[in-house]
Design an enzyme around this catalytic site. Structure first.
Site, mmCIF file in Angstrom:
data_model
loop_
_atom_site.group_PDB
_atom_site.id
_atom_site.type_symbol
_atom_site.label_atom_id
_atom_site.label_comp_id
_atom_site.label_asym_id
_atom_site.label_seq_id
_atom_site.Cartn_x
_atom_site.Cartn_y
_atom_site.Cartn_z
ATOM 1 N N LYS A 335 8.823 -2.641 -6.305
ATOM 2 C CA LYS A 335 7.796 -1.508 -6.934
ATOM 3 C C LYS A 335 6.598 -1.355 -5.663
ATOM 4 C CE LYS A 335 7.990 -3.160 -11.442
ATOM 5 N NZ LYS A 335 7.914 -2.243 -12.501
ATOM 6 N N ASP A 373 4.205 1.640 -15.917
ATOM 7 C CA ASP A 373 4.157 0.169 -16.554
ATOM 8 C C ASP A 373 2.941 -0.212 -17.428
ATOM 9 O OD1 ASP A 373 6.684 -0.500 -15.957
ATOM 10 O OD2 ASP A 373 6.179 -1.378 -13.854
#
Length: 552
Positions: A335, A373
């Site tokens: 990420k 997210d």
């Protein structure tokens, strides 16, 4: 070499595909191919390897392959026990419900046969005489085989000359040279299988495959080579292999026939299909391919979504830089690397310091990073708290004023810590290494502790606990990041892990009388956002929920 070097204009692609189809029609007509309700957009065959120890078992497997949707079978004679050439070949070839490739792979090429070479080649000659559609012979002995076949009664079989490299994937130049050597033997079809040490290795095979002027099977073995098997039709491959059952494969990394057809919509992949995927390591556990491929198909979007086992994000993006590789999800541990490789980053993702989605902007090819997210996770946690407190209609976030304990300080941990702060929660970051916990806690005005300290951490009751570590993920399902006795101080526990859906952490939380929120809720909520970025279309939310429920 990078995939941007490949000819992706409509004109050049259509020329290649038209030539490939023309050359292949003499071997299998369209009526020979399995079709689906929506038809098929490519001529790439699905071949099922038949690897039983008896003729009867092979016949059963052939029927299963036909029922599963394969176009062709590969009869692996080297797996048969007590092989009686004429008797067994007569039965296998004449009773096969599908066109058949006859292969008698020796040990020195990765097969099971370890006997007399003349007898092996005699069996292949016999298979051709009896009526096999294709014979596979190894490059090492191809000239010898062709010389001897002139002395025997010629059959109708087309000859596949194959080369297998179980060590690595050579350069484009070396693969191209190998193609030329195979063509020089008189092969009707070229087959080259190499081994993936990195996901970028498949790009070299694609480069050769898309420029091939003869029918070619070009596959890269291993999990990191899966992309070569699924995208074979995009680059004009003659066939790909699909196993009858998971794990029962003739080479490493084979998907099943069912996965090719039902998960990856294999028949609908064409030269202009847009490629998406989830970038991670590990990545085989991801349910995202189920989610997005079904959603793409339901709205008629010409896209494919793959699991991408990536070591270096930068190398992957540089290699697969063509306009057709357009969108990615990011998972552990990439990420932050995804953010560093983005040309532009959404302001929220920049604050969090990690992305979970990347889009290639069609106007200029720039890579844009986003983080959904926190949206998916915070929405799921808020919903859980409202249900717990029966405050569905009260405005404001139920997280406001709550003590939110975030386990993990990686990309997902940053998302949850930032999202909690935005909703008015008091944030505590617990991480294995305290320095990393302090770094994140300082950004959200929170407190930092180690994971080990959580066992005795209970400044108040009614706290909210979220796990963003990989502890408890398959295959280590028995593990948990916090002792069960510590859970009684929390009102709600959320686990970002969704494979398995019910982790040990969530199971023990429920046993302790604590409300739980599954990681699948985070996955589905952020999935809606990503789908809309990938396609520009509204997400088919109910379908996506149904698909996720079936696969978790």
């Amino acid at each position: 070499m990078v995939i941007s070097d490949l000819p992706f204009t409509k004109q050049s692609q259509s020329c290649f595909c038209d030539n490939s189809v023309e050359e292949k029609q003499y071997m299998l007509t369209t009526s020979d191919l399995h079709t689906t309700k929506g038809g098929r957009r490519n001529s790439t065959l699905i071949c099922a390897p038949i690897m039983a120890e008896s003729v009867d078992e092979m016949l059963v497997q052939m029927r299963k392959a036909n029922e599963a949707g394969a176009d062709i079978v590969e009869i692996r004679l080297d797996y048969l026990k007590n092989f009686i050439p004429r008797q067994d070949l007569e039965i296998l070839i004449k009773r096969s419900p599908l066109p058949a490739i006859v292969t008698y792979r020796p040990v020195w090429e990765g097969g099971q046969y370890d006997g007399n070479e003349s007898k092996r080649q005699d069996a292949l000659h016999l298979a051709s005489e009896i009526g096999a559609d294709y014979i596979d012979i190894e490059l090492k002995v191809a000239h010898e085989f062709y010389n001897s076949i002139q002395l025997k009664k010629p059959g109708k079989a087309k000859i596949i000359v194959s080369s297998h490299n179980y060590q690595n994937t050579p350069s484009v130049e070396e693969i191209a040279e190998l193609v030329a050597r195979i063509q020089a033997t008189g092969a009707d079809i070229v087959k080259i299988a190499t081994t993936a040490l990195d996901i970028t290795d498949s790009a070299r095979m694609f480069q050769v495959l898309v420029h091939s002027h003869v029918p070619m099977i070009g596959l890269v073995m291993g999990e990191k080579g899966l992309i070569s098997r699924i995208l074979s039709p995009k680059f004009g491959g003659f066939l790909t292999f699909g196993s009858l059952e998971p794990g029962v494969v003739s080479a490493p990394g084979q998907p099943t026939i069912k996965e090719l057809l039902d998960l990856y919509n294999f028949r609908e992949i064409a030269s202009d299909t847009k490629v998406h995927g989830v970038i991670g390591n590990p990545v085989s556990h991801s349910k995202s391919p189920h989610l997005y491929n079904a959603a793409f198909k339901s709205v008629g979007f010409d896209g494919i979504y793959l699991p991408l086992l990536v070591d270096s994000v930068e190398d992957f993006l540089t290699t697969y830089s063509s306009p057709d590789f357009v969108g990615y999800s990011y998972t552990t541990p990439h990420k932050e690397a995804g953010l560093n490789c983005s040309d532009e980053v959404d302001p929220i993702a920049k604050i969090i310091g990690a992305i979970n989605c990347m889009i290639k902007r069609p106007t200029d090819g720039k890579l844009i990073g986003y983080n959904f997210d926190y949206i998916g996770a915070i929405a799921a946690i808020e919903e859980g708290l409202r249900a717990l407190n029966r405050t569905a209609n009260i405005s404001g976030s139920p997280l406001a004023g709550k003590l939110l304990v975030v386990m993990g300080a990686g990309g997902a941990g940053k998302s949850l810590a930032y999202g909690g702060k935005e909703k008015g929660a008091r944030v505590v970051v617990a991480n294995r290494t305290l320095a990393k916990a302090k770094e994140l806690a300082s950004k959200v005005g929170g407190k930092a502790i180690t994971l080990a300290e959580l066992e005795n951490f209970h400044p108040e009751d009614g706290m909210v606990l979220v796990n963003t570590t990989s502890v408890g993920m398959k295959p280590r399902c028995h593990a948990t990041p916090i002792p069960k006795k510590a859970l009684k101080h929390y009102s709600l526990v959320f686990d970002a892990i969704y494979s398995p859906k019910e982790t040990r952490l969530l199971r023990e939380a429920q046993e302790s009388g604590v409300a739980v929120v599954y990681g699948t809720e985070m996955l589905i909520n952020q999935g809606f956002e990503q789908f809309e970025k990938f396609t520009g279309l509204p997400a088919p939310k109910q379908l996506m929920r149904d698909v996720l429920a079936r696969n978790t």
